[in-house]
Design an enzyme around this catalytic site. Structure first.
Site, PDB file in Angstrom:
ATOM      1  N   TYR A 113       0.854  -1.188   0.000  1.00 45.07           N
ATOM      2  CA  TYR A 113       0.000   0.000   0.000  1.00 45.07           C
ATOM      3  C   TYR A 113       0.890   1.238   0.000  1.00 45.07           C
ATOM      4  O   TYR A 113       1.839   1.323   0.770  1.00 45.07           O
ATOM      5  CB  TYR A 113      -0.890  -0.003   1.242  1.00 45.07           C
ATOM      6  CG  TYR A 113      -1.819   1.188   1.339  1.00 45.07           C
ATOM      7  CD1 TYR A 113      -2.850   1.369   0.429  1.00 45.07           C
ATOM      8  CD2 TYR A 113      -1.669   2.129   2.351  1.00 45.07           C
ATOM      9  CE1 TYR A 113      -3.712   2.456   0.516  1.00 45.07           C
ATOM     10  CE2 TYR A 113      -2.521   3.223   2.458  1.00 45.07           C
ATOM     11  CZ  TYR A 113      -3.543   3.377   1.534  1.00 45.07           C
ATOM     12  OH  TYR A 113      -4.392   4.450   1.631  1.00 45.07           O
ATOM     13  N   ASP A 129       9.219   3.105   0.165  1.00 44.13           N
ATOM     14  CA  ASP A 129       8.118   3.725   0.892  1.00 44.13           C
ATOM     15  C   ASP A 129       8.257   3.330   2.360  1.00 44.13           C
ATOM     16  O   ASP A 129       7.877   2.236   2.760  1.00 44.13           O
ATOM     17  CB  ASP A 129       6.771   3.281   0.317  1.00 44.13           C
ATOM     18  CG  ASP A 129       5.600   3.947   1.030  1.00 44.13           C
ATOM     19  OD1 ASP A 129       5.841   4.679   2.008  1.00 44.13           O
ATOM     20  OD2 ASP A 129       4.450   3.715   0.609  1.00 44.13           O
ATOM     21  N   LYS A 141       3.676   9.053   9.037  1.00 38.99           N
ATOM     22  CA  LYS A 141       3.355   8.434  10.326  1.00 38.99           C
ATOM     23  C   LYS A 141       4.239   8.905  11.493  1.00 38.99           C
ATOM     24  O   LYS A 141       3.961   9.962  12.050  1.00 38.99           O
ATOM     25  CB  LYS A 141       3.319   6.908  10.170  1.00 38.99           C
ATOM     26  CG  LYS A 141       2.203   6.532   9.189  1.00 38.99           C
ATOM     27  CD  LYS A 141       1.793   5.098   9.139  1.00 38.99           C
ATOM     28  CE  LYS A 141       0.509   4.970   8.323  1.00 38.99           C
ATOM     29  NZ  LYS A 141       0.577   4.151   7.136  1.00 38.99           N
TER      30      LYS A 141
HETATM   31  C1  LIG Z   1       0.019   4.671   5.753  1.00 39.68           C
HETATM   32  C2  LIG Z   1       0.835   4.466   4.549  1.00 39.68           C
HETATM   33  C3  LIG Z   1       0.773   5.340   3.460  1.00 39.68           C
HETATM   34  C4  LIG Z   1      -0.242   6.461   3.371  1.00 39.68           C
HETATM   35  O1  LIG Z   1      -0.061   7.436   4.319  1.00 39.68           O
HETATM   36  P1  LIG Z   1      -1.293   8.433   4.659  1.00 39.68           P
HETATM   37  O2  LIG Z   1      -0.713   9.393   5.644  1.00 39.68           O
HETATM   38  O3  LIG Z   1      -2.376   7.554   5.222  1.00 39.68           O
HETATM   39  O4  LIG Z   1      -1.712   9.067   3.396  1.00 39.68           O
HETATM   40  C5  LIG Z   1       1.659   5.151   2.414  1.00 39.68           C
HETATM   41  N1  LIG Z   1       2.547   4.151   2.429  1.00 39.68           N
HETATM   42  C6  LIG Z   1       2.623   3.274   3.451  1.00 39.68           C
HETATM   43  C7  LIG Z   1       3.653   2.204   3.431  1.00 39.68           C
HETATM   44  C8  LIG Z   1       1.761   3.397   4.541  1.00 39.68           C
HETATM   45  O5  LIG Z   1       1.825   2.509   5.526  1.00 39.68           O
END
Ligand SMILES: *Cc1c(COP(=O)(O)O)cnc(C)c1O
Length: 431
Positions: free
Chosen positions: A146, A241, A269
């Site tokens: 994701y 990511d 995060k």
């Molecule tokens: C949570 C997450 C996102 C998206 O971040 P948001 O602040 O919810 O837009 C993107 N990549 C990874 C790996 C994530 O865990």
């Protein structure tokens, strides 16, 4: 009266005004049944709901709370900023330099960084930048990973989409979908095949170096290094990511843990300390293409705002001062061993995956190494397990395909309590 009467009442009302009653799909209890719990107060490793029930929190706001909720140093810093600085200017502020410099010091691959407001913004911007830099259109991602809800990523996209059983979303155009190719996690041959079939057309490969949105799936030894080599050979921008695993599995993220250096990194995060933040950064040569220095446009009205940066900066400073990582590892090992003992006692062979303080108990006996092995998990059993844990005051993510996060604030007594609850919940899940 039900224990969750007030939550149920609020949820009924919310559904009238908010689609599905929630502002993010993963908060709904679609895959586990029942109604979402409305929280009223957070404190350390605990949350209290609107009915007065208290829970030990293993969701941690979906990752940010490595130091628990309402850490006194973070709340004090926020109070200071509110009283003495302001909430936003829309001009440069000194704090922006401070966090950019600190991030470049901590995360091995960063030479320049741009702050944004969410992980989604970070990944969307990083991919646009990779496309601008290479002059190519296509990207490769991994099935089950994701990267936020940007159009390019909503193709076989892990937890939220996976839980709802709608991995491809209406509203994403065929053109966009065609430019996103999906490879198999931990399978370098699947990546090489796509690269060869699309010679000279791949702008970027984006990956969660510890996959955390299909449960938890660690990269196999050598897999990330092989990706690095392939990207270098083919002129492809490698994007890690690290929105979830950054500052979580190690201060310098998965890239410092595994010693593999991406070209670009996306973050979020934990560096928001509970406020909305994202960031992307990497090689100077690539980052210099970002506007206004370069021609790849990227902007944000509230980007780098004082409140978000205060919470982020203070979080990073605490992580540096206190180095909680060995302690987090010790706690995670206790929990993992406790769960394993319970499984053994009950004659169950479910799989546990873990990297540092992120882990996942999969309700399957198949080793989970990618998307297709993850979905062998029995989500009905997981649903029963989830509700039994909830009933015992342990708040887990309401989906089989999410990580369980331990914070610095979880005590050994909290872990003991969790291990006992896990035994009961495993019994309940087998009925
Ligand atoms: C949570 C997450 C996102 C998206 O971040 P948001 O602040 O919810 O837009 C993107 N990549 C990874 C790996 C994530 O865990």
């Amino acid at each position: 009266m039900s224990k969750l009467a007030k939550s149920a009442e609020l949820f009924e009302k919310a559904k009238k005004f908010i689609p599905g009653g929630v502002n993010s799909p993963v908060r709904a209890f679609k895959s586990v049944g029942g109604t979402p719990v409305y929280m009223a107060k957070g404190s350390g490793a605990y949350m209290t709901d609107v009915d007065g029930n208290t829970y030990l929190d293993y969701v941690g706001s979906w990752g940010p709370f490595i130091l628990g909720s309402m850490h006194p140093r973070i709340t004090a810093a926020l109070e200071y900023t509110l009283k003495n600085i302001g909430t936003s200017f829309g001009t440069p502020i000194e704090m922006e330099i401070e966090i950019a410099e600190l991030l470049c010091k901590i995360v091995p691959s960063l030479e320049m960084v741009r702050m944004v407001n969410s992980g989604t913004e970070a990944t969307m911007s990083a991919v646009r930048l990779a496309r601008g830099y290479t002059g190519r259109d296509k990207i490769i991602k991994f099935e089950g990973c994701y990267h936020g809800h940007g159009d390019s990523f909503l193709i076989k996209a892990g937890s939220g989409a996976l839980t709802l059983g709608a991995p491809d979303s209406p509203g994403v155009t065929k053109g966009t979908a065609m430019d996103t190719l999906n490879a198999t996690y931990n399978d370098i041959d699947s990546v090489k095949l796509l690269v060869n079939e699309n010679k000279g057309q791949i702008a970027a490969i984006i990956i969660e170096p510890v996959a955390g949105n299909t449960g938890v799936i660690p990269a196999k030894p050598g897999f990330l290094a092989a990706l690095r080599e392939l990207c270098t050979e083919e002129g492809i921008v490698l994007i890690f990511d690290e929105v979830m695993c950054g500052f979580r599995v190690a201060l310098g993220g998965a890239q410092s843990l595994y010693g593999v250096t991406p070209d670009l990194t996306t973050m979020g995060k934990i560096i928001g300390g509970g406020l909305p933040v994202g960031a992307f950064g990497g090689k100077r040569e690539i980052m210099e293409r970002v506007a206004p220095l370069g021609d790849v446009y990227q902007a944000g009205t509230l980007s780098g705002n004082p409140l978000a940066l205060t919470a982020g900066l203070e979080t990073l400073k605490i992580l540096i001062d206190e180095n909680p990582y060995p302690e987090l590892e010790r706690k995670a090992v206790i929990l993992e061993a406790g769960f394993n003992d319970n499984l053994k006692k009950l004659g169950l062979n479910y799989v546990q995956n873990r990297v540092g303080s992120m882990s996942c108990l999969f309700f399957t006996e198949t080793p989970v190494v990618d998307y297709s092995t993850a979905i062998t998990a029995d989500t009905k059993k997981h649903g029963k397990y989830f509700h039994s844990m909830l009933d015992q005051g342990i708040y887990l993510a309401p989906s089989q395909f999410e990580a369980m996060f331990i914070s610095f604030m979880h005590t050994d007594a909290d872990l003991e309590k969790t291990i006992k609850a896990n035994y009961n919940a495993l019994v309940a899940s087998s009925k």
